[in-house]
Write a protein that holds these residues in place. Structure first.
Motif: not given
Ligand code: GDP
Length: 417
Positions: A219-221, A262-264, A333-334, A347-353
């Motif tokens: 998950g989004t640890y 958390g990131v969403f 996602y872009e 998290v590091s990926l989703l924050e930029k998505a």
């Protein structure tokens, strides 16, 4: 052979309780295999009675034998309350608890709150139910297991160690002994029973808690729960080989929610988000906290579908989307100029998505009575654009949506073959 697993594909609260209840109606046993009293599974019976389960599997309200497997952490207060709830509605069948399940002690709850406070701004939004500390004691091999409670020597030596580490004073023995009668009636080598049931042709439902994106590994640890919520946990917790699982059902709601931090990426902070929160009753069952709301997130769902290898999907809360003129779906996602169609929840990926959204037509608002009629008539009675929405999601995820839930009550479902 019939072992059916019900798992959440998002951040929890997908409606697993209702789906497990429906699938447990003809099951012999229903098993909680991870987590503790941090679940909040709700079943609304057709007469309107609302039953909430934090610790026992919600499917036990359908009359299947409730089981608690070794990979859980057991809250004895909740257990007692929920056994009484099942008794009060006349469906209680003798609970089975694995000897190896760990017990949540009052000290774990105090530690949980203290840890959350110490994290300050980086709090992970736990339910404060002592789950994380109970699992960490298990990993440290100082946890108190169900079998220890029934053996006075083991109990006092376990408590001595716990006391020396946590500096717990107070009458822990008294608490345990007061609550232990239910354990005495229920304790067993659950893994042997479950294997025999499946080998003998019986049906077991394995009811997941939380959701894939809250899995401690996948998950989004660190914004996750303290256990594994994905398919492998069934096998490790229950001692049942994955070869004995015949069906894996992924539950997802028609949009996305998340409780806590958390990131969403698809979060809606506008009026549409507020509307979905109100219409969908998106407030935590256990904590009452408002849930964050967003559009459907296909890149994350593709990940959940892949790692759990789901056979089919149960889509819930389709009724909540009604009345919207347009509905959006995040299909990709872009990220830094590249397109991502399937996203591991880092998290590091989703924050930029940046979500790439498509827009589809909505359908008119329908009353509960209209949804009831649709459930009675079947899939062809669904609004045309709702069918279109379901087909688009199916196509994007590459899995069939076989069950559609269109209201909280157990009877408000449409099956698709
Ligand atoms: P779980 O933890 O995955 O079992 O989900 P929860 O029980 O926390 O959240 C689902 C909530 O939505 C509960 O209050 C259910 O009664 C309700 N619910 C389940 N399915 C539907 C549905 O199709 N439509 C609506 N409106 N509510 C639903």
């Amino acid at each position: 052979m019939s072992g059916i697993v019900v798992l959440g594909l998002q951040w929890g609260d997908e409606g697993k309780g209702k789906v497990s209840y429906i699938l447990s109606r003809d099951a012999d046993y229903v098993v909680r295999f991870q987590g503790g009293a941090n679940a909040g599974h709700t079943v609304v019976l057709d007469d309107g009675r609302e039953l909430r389960f934090n610790m026992l599997p919600a499917g036990s309200a359908a009359g299947a034998v409730p089981c608690i497997a070794s990979g859980t952490v057991v809250d004895l207060d909740e257990l007692e309350e929920e056994v009484n709830l099942l008794r009060s509605i006349g469906v209680y069948r003798n609970l089975l608890i694995s000897k190896c399940a760990n017990i949540v002690l009052p000290i774990h709850k105090s530690l949980d709150r203290a840890l959350e406070e110490a994290r300050g701004k980086r709090s992970v939004g736990t339910t404060g139910r002592g789950i994380g500390p109970a699992y960490s004691d298990k990993a440290l091999r100082i946890g108190l297991r169900v079998e220890d409670v029934l053996d006075p020597e083991a109990l006092s030596s376990r408590l001595e160690v716990l006391r020396s580490i946590h500096k717990v004073y107070g009458d822990v023995e008294g608490y345990i002994l007061q609550k232990s009668s239910i354990l005495r009636e229920s304790v067993c080598d659950l893994e042997l029973i479950l294997n025999d049931v499946i080998d003998g042709g019986g049906k077991i439902v394995f009811e997941g808690a939380q959701g894939t994106l809250l899995d401690i590994d996948h998950g989004t640890y660190p914004y996750v729960t303290s256990s594994n919520t994905t398919i492998g946990a069934v096998s490790t917790s229950c001692g049942v080989s994955l070869r004995k699982i015949s069906e894996i059902v992924g539950v997802m709601k028609a949009y996305t929610t998340r409780v806590g931090e958390g990131v969403f990426p698809t979060e809606l902070k506008d009026q549409i988000g507020e509307r979905l929160r109100e219409v969908g009753g998106e407030y935590g069952t256990t904590t009452g906290r408002p849930r964050r709301v967003g559009w459907l997130d296909i890149p994350l769902l593709r990940y959940a579908v892949k790692i759990n290898d789901v056979d089919w999907i149960a889509l819930t809360k389709i009724d909540v989307l009604s009345g919207l003129d347009k509905i959006k779906i995040c299909v990709e996602y872009e990220v830094e100029g590249s397109r991502i169609v399937l996203a591991p929840p880092r998290v590091s990926l989703l924050e930029k998505a940046k979500p790439v959204l498509i827009e589809v037509d909505g359908w008119t608002k329908l009353s509960r009575d209209e949804w009831r009629k649709i459930s009675e008539k079947g899939v062809d009675a669904l609004p045309e654009n709702a069918i279109r929405y379901i087909e688009i999601v199916e196509e994007l995820l590459g899995k069939p949506i076989k069950l559609i839930s269109c209201g909280a009550e157990a009877g408000l479902v449409v099956w698709r073959t």
